[in-house]
Design a protein around this motif. Structure first.
Motif, PDB file in Angstrom:
ATOM      1  N   GLY A   4     -16.803  36.083 -46.703  1.00  0.00           N
ATOM      2  CA  GLY A   4     -18.039  36.101 -47.262  1.00  0.00           C
ATOM      3  C   GLY A   4     -19.267  36.811 -46.413  1.00  0.00           C
ATOM      4  O   GLY A   4     -20.206  36.722 -46.734  1.00  0.00           O
ATOM      5  N   LEU A   5     -18.839  37.157 -45.273  1.00  0.00           N
ATOM      6  CA  LEU A   5     -19.761  37.930 -44.286  1.00  0.00           C
ATOM      7  C   LEU A   5     -20.049  39.432 -44.488  1.00  0.00           C
ATOM      8  O   LEU A   5     -19.184  40.079 -44.991  1.00  0.00           O
ATOM      9  CB  LEU A   5     -19.113  37.655 -42.840  1.00  0.00           C
ATOM     10  CG  LEU A   5     -19.079  36.144 -42.196  1.00  0.00           C
ATOM     11  CD1 LEU A   5     -18.579  36.287 -41.032  1.00  0.00           C
ATOM     12  CD2 LEU A   5     -20.551  35.497 -42.506  1.00  0.00           C
ATOM     13  N   PRO A   6     -21.219  39.666 -44.324  1.00  0.00           N
ATOM     14  CA  PRO A   6     -21.372  41.355 -44.549  1.00  0.00           C
ATOM     15  C   PRO A   6     -20.622  42.104 -43.463  1.00  0.00           C
ATOM     16  O   PRO A   6     -20.213  41.677 -42.587  1.00  0.00           O
ATOM     17  CB  PRO A   6     -22.988  41.195 -44.119  1.00  0.00           C
ATOM     18  CG  PRO A   6     -23.273  40.376 -43.319  1.00  0.00           C
ATOM     19  CD  PRO A   6     -22.316  39.186 -43.689  1.00  0.00           C
ATOM     20  N   ASP A   7     -20.185  43.159 -43.744  1.00  0.00           N
ATOM     21  CA  ASP A   7     -19.293  44.252 -42.938  1.00  0.00           C
ATOM     22  C   ASP A   7     -20.157  44.530 -41.623  1.00  0.00           C
ATOM     23  O   ASP A   7     -19.628  44.477 -40.668  1.00  0.00           O
ATOM     24  CB  ASP A   7     -19.003  45.349 -43.790  1.00  0.00           C
ATOM     25  CG  ASP A   7     -18.242  45.289 -45.133  1.00  0.00           C
ATOM     26  OD1 ASP A   7     -17.525  44.244 -45.101  1.00  0.00           O
ATOM     27  OD2 ASP A   7     -18.300  45.951 -46.020  1.00  0.00           O
ATOM     28  N   GLU A   8     -21.313  44.673 -41.885  1.00  0.00           N
ATOM     29  CA  GLU A   8     -22.071  45.268 -40.563  1.00  0.00           C
ATOM     30  C   GLU A   8     -23.123  44.119 -40.096  1.00  0.00           C
ATOM     31  O   GLU A   8     -23.761  43.256 -40.708  1.00  0.00           O
ATOM     32  CB  GLU A   8     -22.870  46.430 -40.879  1.00  0.00           C
ATOM     33  CG  GLU A   8     -23.664  46.781 -39.627  1.00  0.00           C
ATOM     34  CD  GLU A   8     -22.680  47.519 -38.421  1.00  0.00           C
ATOM     35  OE1 GLU A   8     -23.418  47.706 -37.519  1.00  0.00           O
ATOM     36  OE2 GLU A   8     -21.657  47.768 -38.910  1.00  0.00           O
ATOM     37  N   PRO A   9     -22.638  43.514 -38.804  1.00  0.00           N
ATOM     38  CA  PRO A   9     -23.689  42.477 -38.252  1.00  0.00           C
ATOM     39  C   PRO A   9     -24.937  42.798 -38.166  1.00  0.00           C
ATOM     40  O   PRO A   9     -25.556  43.848 -38.061  1.00  0.00           O
ATOM     41  CB  PRO A   9     -23.015  42.339 -36.973  1.00  0.00           C
ATOM     42  CG  PRO A   9     -21.740  42.781 -36.719  1.00  0.00           C
ATOM     43  CD  PRO A   9     -21.823  43.889 -37.895  1.00  0.00           C
ATOM     44  N   VAL A  10     -25.908  41.931 -38.549  1.00  0.00           N
ATOM     45  CA  VAL A  10     -27.349  42.059 -38.448  1.00  0.00           C
ATOM     46  C   VAL A  10     -27.834  41.007 -37.513  1.00  0.00           C
ATOM     47  O   VAL A  10     -27.673  39.900 -37.171  1.00  0.00           O
ATOM     48  CB  VAL A  10     -28.044  41.511 -40.020  1.00  0.00           C
ATOM     49  CG1 VAL A  10     -29.414  41.479 -39.837  1.00  0.00           C
ATOM     50  CG2 VAL A  10     -27.432  42.488 -41.130  1.00  0.00           C
ATOM     51  N   TYR A  11     -28.855  41.485 -36.685  1.00  0.00           N
ATOM     52  CA  TYR A  11     -29.222  40.904 -35.722  1.00  0.00           C
ATOM     53  C   TYR A  11     -31.087  40.861 -35.614  1.00  0.00           C
ATOM     54  O   TYR A  11     -31.595  40.879 -34.683  1.00  0.00           O
ATOM     55  CB  TYR A  11     -28.925  41.550 -34.321  1.00  0.00           C
ATOM     56  CG  TYR A  11     -27.591  41.403 -34.000  1.00  0.00           C
ATOM     57  CD1 TYR A  11     -27.139  40.165 -33.553  1.00  0.00           C
ATOM     58  CD2 TYR A  11     -26.497  42.371 -34.438  1.00  0.00           C
ATOM     59  CE1 TYR A  11     -25.600  40.080 -33.342  1.00  0.00           C
ATOM     60  CE2 TYR A  11     -25.314  42.363 -34.015  1.00  0.00           C
ATOM     61  CZ  TYR A  11     -24.769  41.162 -33.705  1.00  0.00           C
ATOM     62  OH  TYR A  11     -23.237  40.905 -33.354  1.00  0.00           O
ATOM     63  N   LEU A 201     -26.792  33.175 -34.572  1.00  0.00           N
ATOM     64  CA  LEU A 201     -27.330  34.314 -34.904  1.00  0.00           C
ATOM     65  C   LEU A 201     -26.988  35.368 -33.643  1.00  0.00           C
ATOM     66  O   LEU A 201     -27.025  36.452 -34.055  1.00  0.00           O
ATOM     67  CB  LEU A 201     -28.960  34.149 -34.738  1.00  0.00           C
ATOM     68  CG  LEU A 201     -29.546  33.141 -35.877  1.00  0.00           C
ATOM     69  CD1 LEU A 201     -30.907  32.486 -35.488  1.00  0.00           C
ATOM     70  CD2 LEU A 201     -29.659  34.006 -37.421  1.00  0.00           C
ATOM     71  N   MET A 202     -26.755  34.858 -32.662  1.00  0.00           N
ATOM     72  CA  MET A 202     -26.356  35.976 -31.467  1.00  0.00           C
ATOM     73  C   MET A 202     -25.168  35.391 -30.922  1.00  0.00           C
ATOM     74  O   MET A 202     -24.031  35.735 -31.660  1.00  0.00           O
ATOM     75  CB  MET A 202     -27.545  35.756 -30.652  1.00  0.00           C
ATOM     76  CG  MET A 202     -28.946  36.398 -31.076  1.00  0.00           C
ATOM     77  SD  MET A 202     -28.802  38.083 -31.536  1.00  0.00           S
ATOM     78  CE  MET A 202     -30.352  38.507 -31.768  1.00  0.00           C
ATOM     79  N   ASN A 203     -25.135  34.991 -29.624  1.00  0.00           N
ATOM     80  CA  ASN A 203     -23.801  34.604 -28.873  1.00  0.00           C
ATOM     81  C   ASN A 203     -23.568  33.135 -28.932  1.00  0.00           C
ATOM     82  O   ASN A 203     -22.754  33.005 -28.088  1.00  0.00           O
ATOM     83  CB  ASN A 203     -23.555  35.375 -27.702  1.00  0.00           C
ATOM     84  CG  ASN A 203     -24.677  34.830 -26.896  1.00  0.00           C
ATOM     85  OD1 ASN A 203     -25.700  34.212 -26.949  1.00  0.00           O
ATOM     86  ND2 ASN A 203     -24.301  35.667 -25.477  1.00  0.00           N
ATOM     87  N   LYS A 204     -24.290  32.077 -29.563  1.00  0.00           N
ATOM     88  CA  LYS A 204     -23.929  30.891 -29.208  1.00  0.00           C
ATOM     89  C   LYS A 204     -22.999  30.319 -30.097  1.00  0.00           C
ATOM     90  O   LYS A 204     -22.459  31.029 -31.010  1.00  0.00           O
ATOM     91  CB  LYS A 204     -25.495  30.097 -29.488  1.00  0.00           C
ATOM     92  CG  LYS A 204     -26.452  30.253 -28.571  1.00  0.00           C
ATOM     93  CD  LYS A 204     -27.809  29.735 -29.082  1.00  0.00           C
ATOM     94  CE  LYS A 204     -27.591  28.210 -29.618  1.00  0.00           C
ATOM     95  NZ  LYS A 204     -28.947  27.829 -30.302  1.00  0.00           N
ATOM     96  N   ALA A 205     -22.501  29.018 -29.827  1.00  0.00           N
ATOM     97  CA  ALA A 205     -21.575  28.455 -30.503  1.00  0.00           C
ATOM     98  C   ALA A 205     -22.072  28.035 -31.875  1.00  0.00           C
ATOM     99  O   ALA A 205     -21.190  28.509 -33.101  1.00  0.00           O
ATOM    100  CB  ALA A 205     -20.927  26.974 -29.980  1.00  0.00           C
ATOM    101  N   HIS A 206     -23.418  27.784 -32.013  1.00  0.00           N
ATOM    102  CA  HIS A 206     -24.084  27.526 -33.307  1.00  0.00           C
ATOM    103  C   HIS A 206     -25.552  27.662 -33.432  1.00  0.00           C
ATOM    104  O   HIS A 206     -25.816  26.657 -32.141  1.00  0.00           O
ATOM    105  CB  HIS A 206     -23.428  26.354 -34.086  1.00  0.00           C
ATOM    106  CG  HIS A 206     -23.422  25.108 -33.529  1.00  0.00           C
ATOM    107  ND1 HIS A 206     -23.465  24.844 -32.306  1.00  0.00           N
ATOM    108  CD2 HIS A 206     -23.502  23.962 -34.182  1.00  0.00           C
ATOM    109  CE1 HIS A 206     -23.605  23.643 -32.098  1.00  0.00           C
ATOM    110  NE2 HIS A 206     -23.690  22.920 -33.108  1.00  0.00           N
ATOM    111  N   ASP A 207     -26.029  27.949 -34.178  1.00  0.00           N
ATOM    112  CA  ASP A 207     -27.451  27.602 -34.380  1.00  0.00           C
ATOM    113  C   ASP A 207     -27.848  26.759 -35.462  1.00  0.00           C
ATOM    114  O   ASP A 207     -28.690  26.009 -35.771  1.00  0.00           O
ATOM    115  CB  ASP A 207     -28.432  29.023 -34.527  1.00  0.00           C
ATOM    116  CG  ASP A 207     -28.417  29.924 -33.225  1.00  0.00           C
ATOM    117  OD1 ASP A 207     -28.995  29.391 -32.275  1.00  0.00           O
ATOM    118  OD2 ASP A 207     -27.546  30.959 -33.373  1.00  0.00           O
TER     119      ASP A 207
END
Length: 320
Positions: A4-11, A201-207
């Protein structure tokens, strides 16, 4: 695998900016967060207290508000730019999450407020006031926002929160499409639907973690977590809690998912608060979300410590 994730990551969203906790025993909760948890009180305005950890770059990361019931007032996510904020608001509206703009609050400017399917009040914003340390709070290292606090646990910085949702997958999918959350791990026990998801959102295990709400309600909070620097600080926190008369609910131990070292307590108002350290960091742009079917090797945690019944049964607001 269809996640269910978008194809292109959004930052476009950078970080968890702040949370607001509600407490039916405001003064007791405030004493806990300042004297035991070790946050600094920045201001008291409009009946609420605004606090921060010594490692937070923002002026305030926790708003504490008196209320008849404990729970989550709202959570704020900070965008990377004014343009990113506009893009995410447009995406929220296109995704059916209509909300409204507010002028702002202590420490941040205008924000767009909305509710995902899980019911918690959320906001996205960009303008934010940075903390500027002076006097004995000024650090000797200029890349630290503040000198380290040795009061109580000395919670360093806001890290993540866990919310409850009746539809875990549906909630995390719409947050992925609209705000850009990336699915890192998820739990689907045999014969059941998705009961947990861990997103960053970025590179953490979880926000943000989302776990199954079993009751016919919405909008509840499982916990809010602040990080400390290392495992030794979590162990020191355990001693500090006991020394200061604060019962420990769960831990210290290591999570299977996220691999973070943890300790949980219930603050006087009833909200679950975590001391967290470590956790995996994700650098690969093509990370494949890890599907769990049980706890690791049948253990309740990475090293086998059983989960207390309250951990799955207690959330705020507490159901009567």
């Amino acid at each position: 695998m269809n996640t269910g994730l978008p194809d292109e990551p959004v930052y476009d969203i950078a970080q968890l900016g702040h949370t607001e906790l509600l407490s039916p025993v405001y003064e007791e909760s405030l004493r806990f967060f300042v004297d035991i948890y070790g946050l600094d009180l920045v201001a008291e305005e409009g009946g609420s207290a605004y606090l921060r950890g010594w490692g937070d770059t923002e002026l305030t990361t926790l708003k504490l508000t008196p209320s008849e019931q404990a729970g989550l007032g709202h959570v704020g996510w900070r965008a990377v730019s004014p343009q990113a904020l506009d893009r995410r608001v447009a995406a929220l509206r296109e995704g059916g999450l209509e909300g409204e703009w507010i002028d702002g609050d202590v420490g941040h400017g205008k924000a767009y407020r909305f509710r995902p399917p899980s019911g918690q009040l959320m906001e996205v914003y960009y303008e934010s006031e940075k903390y500027r340390a002076t006097g004995d709070k000024k650090p000797y290292l200029p890349n630290q926002p503040q000198a380290e606090i040795h009061r109580g646990v000395g919670a360093q910085r806001i890290d993540h929160l866990n919310i409850l949702a009746q539809d875990v997958r549906g909630t995390r999918e719409i947050l992925a499409r609209t705000l850009g959350f990336k699915l890192r791990e998820y739990l689907v026990p045999p014969g059941k639907g998705e009961v947990g998801a861990w997103l960053s959102l970025m590179n953490k295990a979880h926000d943000l973690a989302i776990t199954r709400e079993e009751a016919p309600v919405s909008g509840r909070l499982h916990h809010v977590a602040y990080a400390v620097e290392n495992r030794e600080d979590v162990l020191r926190a355990a001693d500090t809690f006991i020394q200061l008369g604060q019962p420990i609910e769960f831990g210290p131990a290591k999570h299977s998912r996220t691999q973070g070292f943890f300790l949980y307590v219930l603050e006087p108002g009833g909200n679950r608060i975590e001391v967290f350290s470590g956790g995996i960091h994700i650098y690969a742009p093509d990370w494949e979300a890890v599907r769990w079917t049980t706890e690791a090797g049948g253990r309740s945690t990475a090293w086998g410590l059983d989960v207390p019944p309250t951990f799955h049964g207690h959330a705020t607001p507490v159901l009567s």
